[in-house]
Design a protein around this motif. Sequence first.
Motif, mmCIF file in Angstrom:
data_model
loop_
_atom_site.group_PDB
_atom_site.id
_atom_site.type_symbol
_atom_site.label_atom_id
_atom_site.label_comp_id
_atom_site.label_asym_id
_atom_site.label_seq_id
_atom_site.Cartn_x
_atom_site.Cartn_y
_atom_site.Cartn_z
ATOM 1 N N VAL A 110 -5.195 11.585 -5.422
ATOM 2 C CA VAL A 110 -4.650 12.052 -4.037
ATOM 3 C C VAL A 110 -5.580 13.127 -3.493
ATOM 4 O O VAL A 110 -5.725 12.884 -2.226
ATOM 5 N N ILE A 111 -6.031 13.813 -4.349
ATOM 6 C CA ILE A 111 -7.030 14.985 -3.864
ATOM 7 C C ILE A 111 -8.504 14.451 -3.165
ATOM 8 O O ILE A 111 -8.864 14.581 -1.967
ATOM 9 N N LEU A 112 -9.036 13.484 -3.920
ATOM 10 C CA LEU A 112 -10.013 12.650 -3.440
ATOM 11 C C LEU A 112 -9.616 11.948 -2.148
ATOM 12 O O LEU A 112 -10.537 11.943 -1.149
ATOM 13 N N ILE A 169 0.729 -1.131 0.077
ATOM 14 C CA ILE A 169 0.023 0.012 -0.035
ATOM 15 C C ILE A 169 0.904 1.274 -0.035
ATOM 16 O O ILE A 169 0.614 2.205 -0.712
ATOM 17 N N GLY A 170 1.808 1.281 0.867
ATOM 18 C CA GLY A 170 2.878 2.559 0.862
ATOM 19 C C GLY A 170 3.329 2.579 -0.410
ATOM 20 O O GLY A 170 3.476 3.615 -1.080
ATOM 21 N N GLY A 171 3.918 1.434 -1.117
ATOM 22 C CA GLY A 171 4.669 1.769 -2.196
ATOM 23 C C GLY A 171 3.672 2.257 -3.518
ATOM 24 O O GLY A 171 3.985 3.116 -4.119
ATOM 25 N N GLY A 172 2.511 1.655 -3.231
ATOM 26 C CA GLY A 172 1.513 2.242 -4.191
ATOM 27 C C GLY A 172 1.238 3.608 -4.092
ATOM 28 O O GLY A 172 1.027 4.495 -5.138
ATOM 29 N N LEU A 173 1.095 4.101 -2.738
ATOM 30 C CA LEU A 173 0.804 5.686 -2.678
ATOM 31 C C LEU A 173 1.818 6.547 -2.937
ATOM 32 O O LEU A 173 1.797 7.493 -3.446
ATOM 33 N N SER A 180 1.370 11.888 -9.962
ATOM 34 C CA SER A 180 0.410 13.057 -9.634
ATOM 35 C C SER A 180 1.244 14.291 -9.764
ATOM 36 O O SER A 180 1.127 15.325 -10.074
ATOM 37 N N LEU A 181 2.595 14.081 -9.507
ATOM 38 C CA LEU A 181 3.668 15.333 -9.492
ATOM 39 C C LEU A 181 4.205 15.410 -10.897
ATOM 40 O O LEU A 181 5.200 16.129 -11.200
#
Length: 290
Positions: A265-267, A23-27, A34-35
């Motif tokens: 990310v915003i959602l 999960i952390g790697g996906g985030l 996104s950047l």
Amino acid sequence: MAHKKIIPYLLILPIVLLYGVFIGGGLVGIIQESLGHIPILGLKGFTIEYYSTVISQNYFLKSLLYSIYIAFTAAVIATVLGVVIAYAFVTCENEMVQRVVKRALQFGLIIPYLYGVFLAMILFNQTGFFARVAYSVGAIGEPASFPELIFDRKAVGIIWVFVFKGTPFVSLFVMNVMGRIGNTYGDVAKSLGSGSLTILRKIYIPLASNSIVWTSSIIFAYALGSFEVNYFLTSISPVPLSAKLYSLFIHPDLTMIPQTMALSVILFVLGGSIVGLYSFLLSFLLKGRV
């Protein structure tokens, strides 16, 4: 003595690390994309331009408010119905009725959301079951005169699916808590002249408030962030943010990926904040203040 307190945490450490990696790697990957850093597409820099682009879109604020409206309405209705059913269940003395109700709730809980979407189309479409029944009894002149309950701006169909799925979820969890409260408080309240509604509001709901808040918040979060129900039953405009996100995700233009991830990310951030606020307000309302 101290090492015994650490043992439970050590036992769950492997699964925590596993989830943390995946999960952390996906985030991290989503935030990176996104950047605007996607080397395979020739995008190697970092910029917040895509966040600005998403927020400045005409649809963004409307979609956000529409998503909150759907999630809030569905969560409140499902929570109220679930709590009432749970209270009726634990105070019912007929075991046959209890078995039938529990089986019905369990069946409703395991039905997939896509089945709920399909059922909503069958029941609430202008050529669906209720429209045909209304036409048969002469309530409407033709099936097309039946009110639009799906693909409509009020999101009746979407809300119905979330309520249909969320009510059994709330009921089953809350009835387990209410079932352990016992009849002592209720018997004392009845001896003092309190009615069933007062007993529910002043005894059962405050004592089961943690379970109610937890289950209601899960429904709110799922209705806010899930895409399948919103995508299949939404109106043309406005569109829930989750449905808009899925539309961007399947967009054939690969240059839309950074914008899609920025919206993700915003959602995620806004959704987490809104759900936290909802949980806080609901907890404040339920704990002795109903």
